[in-house]
Each structure stands twice: as structure tokens, then as C-alpha cells.
Design an enzyme around this catalytic site. Structure first.
Site, PDB file in Angstrom:
ATOM      1  N   ARG A  52       1.594   0.544   7.788  1.00  0.00           N
ATOM      2  CA  ARG A  52       3.035   0.267   7.855  1.00  0.00           C
ATOM      3  C   ARG A  52       3.743   1.396   8.620  1.00  0.00           C
ATOM      4  O   ARG A  52       4.703   1.147   9.338  1.00  0.00           O
ATOM      5  CB  ARG A  52       3.630   0.079   6.458  1.00  0.00           C
ATOM      6  CG  ARG A  52       4.955  -0.679   6.532  1.00  0.00           C
ATOM      7  CD  ARG A  52       5.385  -1.274   5.222  1.00  0.00           C
ATOM      8  NE  ARG A  52       4.533  -2.347   4.788  1.00  0.00           N
ATOM      9  CZ  ARG A  52       4.213  -2.591   3.519  1.00  0.00           C
ATOM     10  NH1 ARG A  52       4.694  -1.828   2.563  1.00  0.00           N
ATOM     11  NH2 ARG A  52       3.437  -3.597   3.215  1.00  0.00           N
TER      12      ARG A  52
ATOM     13  N   GLY B  56       4.063   3.614   1.834  1.00  0.00           N
ATOM     14  CA  GLY B  56       2.799   3.975   1.197  1.00  0.00           C
ATOM     15  C   GLY B  56       1.621   3.792   2.151  1.00  0.00           C
ATOM     16  O   GLY B  56       0.702   4.605   2.203  1.00  0.00           O
TER      17      GLY B  56
ATOM     18  N   ARG C 135      11.454   7.375   0.898  1.00  0.00           N
ATOM     19  CA  ARG C 135      10.342   6.459   0.658  1.00  0.00           C
ATOM     20  C   ARG C 135      10.827   5.044   0.934  1.00  0.00           C
ATOM     21  O   ARG C 135      11.933   4.655   0.546  1.00  0.00           O
ATOM     22  CB  ARG C 135       9.873   6.614  -0.790  1.00  0.00           C
ATOM     23  CG  ARG C 135       8.992   5.491  -1.267  1.00  0.00           C
ATOM     24  CD  ARG C 135       8.261   5.797  -2.550  1.00  0.00           C
ATOM     25  NE  ARG C 135       7.949   4.576  -3.270  1.00  0.00           N
ATOM     26  CZ  ARG C 135       7.034   3.681  -2.899  1.00  0.00           C
ATOM     27  NH1 ARG C 135       6.325   3.869  -1.786  1.00  0.00           N
ATOM     28  NH2 ARG C 135       6.827   2.582  -3.596  1.00  0.00           N
TER      29      ARG C 135
ATOM     30  N   ARG D 241       4.814  -9.872   3.892  1.00  0.00           N
ATOM     31  CA  ARG D 241       5.417  -8.567   3.615  1.00  0.00           C
ATOM     32  C   ARG D 241       5.696  -7.788   4.898  1.00  0.00           C
ATOM     33  O   ARG D 241       6.714  -7.145   5.029  1.00  0.00           O
ATOM     34  CB  ARG D 241       4.504  -7.737   2.699  1.00  0.00           C
ATOM     35  CG  ARG D 241       4.481  -8.238   1.283  1.00  0.00           C
ATOM     36  CD  ARG D 241       4.004  -7.163   0.341  1.00  0.00           C
ATOM     37  NE  ARG D 241       2.590  -6.873   0.451  1.00  0.00           N
ATOM     38  CZ  ARG D 241       1.650  -7.491  -0.227  1.00  0.00           C
ATOM     39  NH1 ARG D 241       1.946  -8.458  -1.064  1.00  0.00           N
ATOM     40  NH2 ARG D 241       0.383  -7.144  -0.080  1.00  0.00           N
TER      41      ARG D 241
ATOM     42  N   SER E 114       7.178  -0.967  -1.659  1.00  0.00           N
ATOM     43  CA  SER E 114       7.277  -2.262  -2.330  1.00  0.00           C
ATOM     44  C   SER E 114       7.385  -2.025  -3.834  1.00  0.00           C
ATOM     45  O   SER E 114       7.051  -0.948  -4.326  1.00  0.00           O
ATOM     46  CB  SER E 114       6.057  -3.121  -2.013  1.00  0.00           C
ATOM     47  OG  SER E 114       4.901  -2.486  -2.512  1.00  0.00           O
TER      48      SER E 114
ATOM     49  N   ASP F 115       6.731  -8.609  -5.570  1.00  0.00           N
ATOM     50  CA  ASP F 115       6.263  -9.523  -6.613  1.00  0.00           C
ATOM     51  C   ASP F 115       7.207  -9.418  -7.792  1.00  0.00           C
ATOM     52  O   ASP F 115       7.961  -8.463  -7.897  1.00  0.00           O
ATOM     53  CB  ASP F 115       4.814  -9.219  -7.020  1.00  0.00           C
ATOM     54  CG  ASP F 115       4.583  -7.746  -7.302  1.00  0.00           C
ATOM     55  OD1 ASP F 115       4.392  -6.982  -6.347  1.00  0.00           O
ATOM     56  OD2 ASP F 115       4.639  -7.364  -8.482  1.00  0.00           O
TER      57      ASP F 115
ATOM     58  N   ARG G  11      -7.391  11.889   7.032  1.00  0.00           N
ATOM     59  CA  ARG G  11      -7.616  10.824   6.043  1.00  0.00           C
ATOM     60  C   ARG G  11      -6.993   9.491   6.444  1.00  0.00           C
ATOM     61  O   ARG G  11      -6.672   8.654   5.585  1.00  0.00           O
ATOM     62  CB  ARG G  11      -7.061  11.205   4.662  1.00  0.00           C
ATOM     63  CG  ARG G  11      -7.852  12.306   4.008  1.00  0.00           C
ATOM     64  CD  ARG G  11      -7.258  12.692   2.677  1.00  0.00           C
ATOM     65  NE  ARG G  11      -8.051  13.767   2.126  1.00  0.00           N
ATOM     66  CZ  ARG G  11      -8.812  13.656   1.033  1.00  0.00           C
ATOM     67  NH1 ARG G  11      -8.856  12.534   0.354  1.00  0.00           N
ATOM     68  NH2 ARG G  11      -9.513  14.665   0.616  1.00  0.00           N
TER      69      ARG G  11
HETATM   70  N1  HPA Z   1       3.244  -2.364 -10.028  1.00  0.00           N
HETATM   71  C1  HPA Z   1       3.273  -1.157  -9.475  1.00  0.00           C
HETATM   72  N2  HPA Z   1       3.619  -0.948  -8.225  1.00  0.00           N
HETATM   73  C2  HPA Z   1       3.953  -2.009  -7.486  1.00  0.00           C
HETATM   74  C3  HPA Z   1       3.932  -3.283  -8.000  1.00  0.00           C
HETATM   75  C4  HPA Z   1       3.570  -3.467  -9.350  1.00  0.00           C
HETATM   76  O1  HPA Z   1       3.533  -4.597  -9.871  1.00  0.00           O
HETATM   77  N3  HPA Z   1       4.286  -4.138  -7.012  1.00  0.00           N
HETATM   78  C5  HPA Z   1       4.520  -3.374  -5.925  1.00  0.00           C
HETATM   79  N4  HPA Z   1       4.321  -2.087  -6.203  1.00  0.00           N
END
Ligand code: HPA
Length: 237
Positions: A27, A23, A90, A221, A93, A208, A46
Site C-alpha cells: 500500500r 500497515g 497512520r 480495499r 484499516s 470489515d 525487510r
Molecule cells: N481486528 C483487528 N484489526 C483489524 C481488523 C480487525 O477485525 N480489521 C482491520 N484491522
């Protein structure tokens, strides 16, 4: 139609058959700086950086998707349709919905479930579940085994909303729809691949956990995500 509104490179051949999509543009830069040789940057529009290089002597590209389905919807469409890209993987995270998943676990998405209207609006597609490419998934699974990196093959939730008014709703999505984690892009990516006759997959690292409320720092990360990157980089050809 190249260059496109969002990608500036004029030579189609510069982008590899397979593009890895984190994303975050930084990275993408990290992957190019850390893992690739003979690197050429092909996009800065961009600040969505795109690079092509070689990994173990084989060609691969990496370009950021930005956050959310509208953003990955644009970049994946332009790469597939106008630049002749065949595979997009893709690497992102996700937030885990179950205490069974630990921080930094790697998930290979079998399917994305979503409340999003992306697929319906894009082409009238009516289902709320879209599968990843089984061909790419079996390759990624094989690479993960060869590298000795454990992966969890699971259905995930692609959400349009990061900040829900009631974050406890995740429990219902887990129980009702069988999604073990949430991210914000795969449903649109898989849909674009399907409508354009291309292939897409998604590897995620747990950043998370909504059930245990554990979180990682951005610094942690950066390094911990290299497992997922190494699996995906083996797609270079
Ligand atoms: N929500 C949506 N996308 C995410 C999250 C989340 O808690 N953590 C990492 N990507």
C-alpha cells in the site's frame, strides 16, 4: 544513529517532516505510484518499503509500519528519534464494532484504548488511553471538509489480538470503553509520539464490520482506501 537497524537510508534529509504509514508495504508502494511525483525509495529492509516524493509540489514520505504494536513501535521510534520526523499519520484499516458504521467509512481516531502493555513497558506510562495529536487532527478534519469526505471522530481500540477465542467480546469493549472500531497499531504510535515530543494521528477505513459480519475483498480495499489517503496527503509541505 543512522542508518538504524530497520531503516537503511544514510541521509536524514531524504525523509520528509511528515510520514504517512499504511500497515502494508504494497500500500505504501501504491501511494507512491499513484499519487507522488519525483519519487525516491529510501527503504527496502525487510521489504518495509519507504518512499519520499512530492504531492501537489509539496514534500511527503510514506513508509509501511507492518502489523501490530511491536512493529509500528520500532518504525515510528526510529523515524521520530533518529530521522527527525515530526509527524506520523497512520492510514490503516479497521473492523467496526457497531452496525452504525458502514464498510469504507473513514474514522479519525481521537484516542486509542488498549489492553496492551506497550506504553507501560516502554516508559512506565500507566493509562490505557492515549490521545492523538489535536493539532494534526484539526488539520486532517479541515482537509476532509475541503475534499468533501465525511469522517467520524471516534475513540478506537488498539488490540494485540486479531483472532480472539471469543470474538463477541467486542460488544463489551464497545459498551465499556466506547471504542467503535478495532485496529492494532495506534496506541503504540501515539505513545511514541508523546514520549519523543512529536505528533501522531490515525485515519482508518472500515474494512470489515464485526456487528454485521460484512467484509471487503483485498481488491476492493485497494481503491476504496484512496479517500483516507487523499486526506492524509494534504499534510505534504
Ligand atoms: N481486528 C483487528 N484489526 C483489524 C481488523 C480487525 O477485525 N480489521 C482491520 N484491522
Amino acid at each position: 544513529m543512522i542508518p538504524t537497524p530497520h531503516i537503511e537510508v544514510k541521509d536524514k534529509g531524504i525523509i520528509a517532516n511528515t510520514v504517512l504509514m499504511p500497515g502494508d508495504p504494497l500500500r505504501a508502494k501504491f501511494i507512491a505510484d499513484t499519487f507522488l511525483e519525483n519519487v525516491e525509495r529510501f527503504n527496502t529492509v525487510r521489504n518495509v518499503f519507504g518512499y519520499t516524493g512530492t504531492y501537489k509540489g509539496r514534500k511527503i514520505s510514506v513508509m509501511a509500519s507492518g502489523m501490530g504494536m511491536p512493529s509500528i513501535g520500532i518504525y515510528s521510534y526510529e523515524l521520530f528519534e533518529f530521522y527527525g520526523v515530526e509527524n506520523i499519520i497512520r492510514i490503516g484499516s479497521c473492523g467496526a464494532y457497531t452496525a452504525d458504521l458502514n464498510l469504507y467509512d473513514v474514522i479519525l481516531s481521537t484516542e486509542a484504548w488498549s489492553e496492551s502493555s506497550f506504553a507501560k513497558v516502554q516508559s512506565g506510562y500507566d493509562s490505557d488511553i492515549i490521545a492523538a495529536s489535536t493539532d494534526l487532527n484539526s488539520k486532517l478534519e479541515k482537509f476532509s471538509k475541503e475534499l468533501g469526505i465525511e469522517i467520524h471522530k471516534e475513540r478506537i481500540h488498539s488490540s494485540d489480538v486479531f483472532y480472539r477465542k471469543n470474538f463477541h467480546e467486542y460488544k463489551e469493549i464497545y459498551e465499556k470503553h466506547g471504542c467503535v472500531a478495532v485496529e492494532m497499531e495506534s496506541f503504540a504510535l501515539f505513545h511514541n509520539a508523546n514520549v519523543l515530543g512529536k505528533k501522531a494521528a490515525c485515519l482508518l477505513t472500515v474494512s470489515d464490520n464485526l456487528a454485521t459480519e460484512e467484509v471487503t475483498t483485498s481488491e476492493e480495499r485497494q481503491n476504496a482506501f484512496t479517500n483516507m489517503m487523499k486526506i492524509a496527503l494534504e499534510m505534504a509541505e
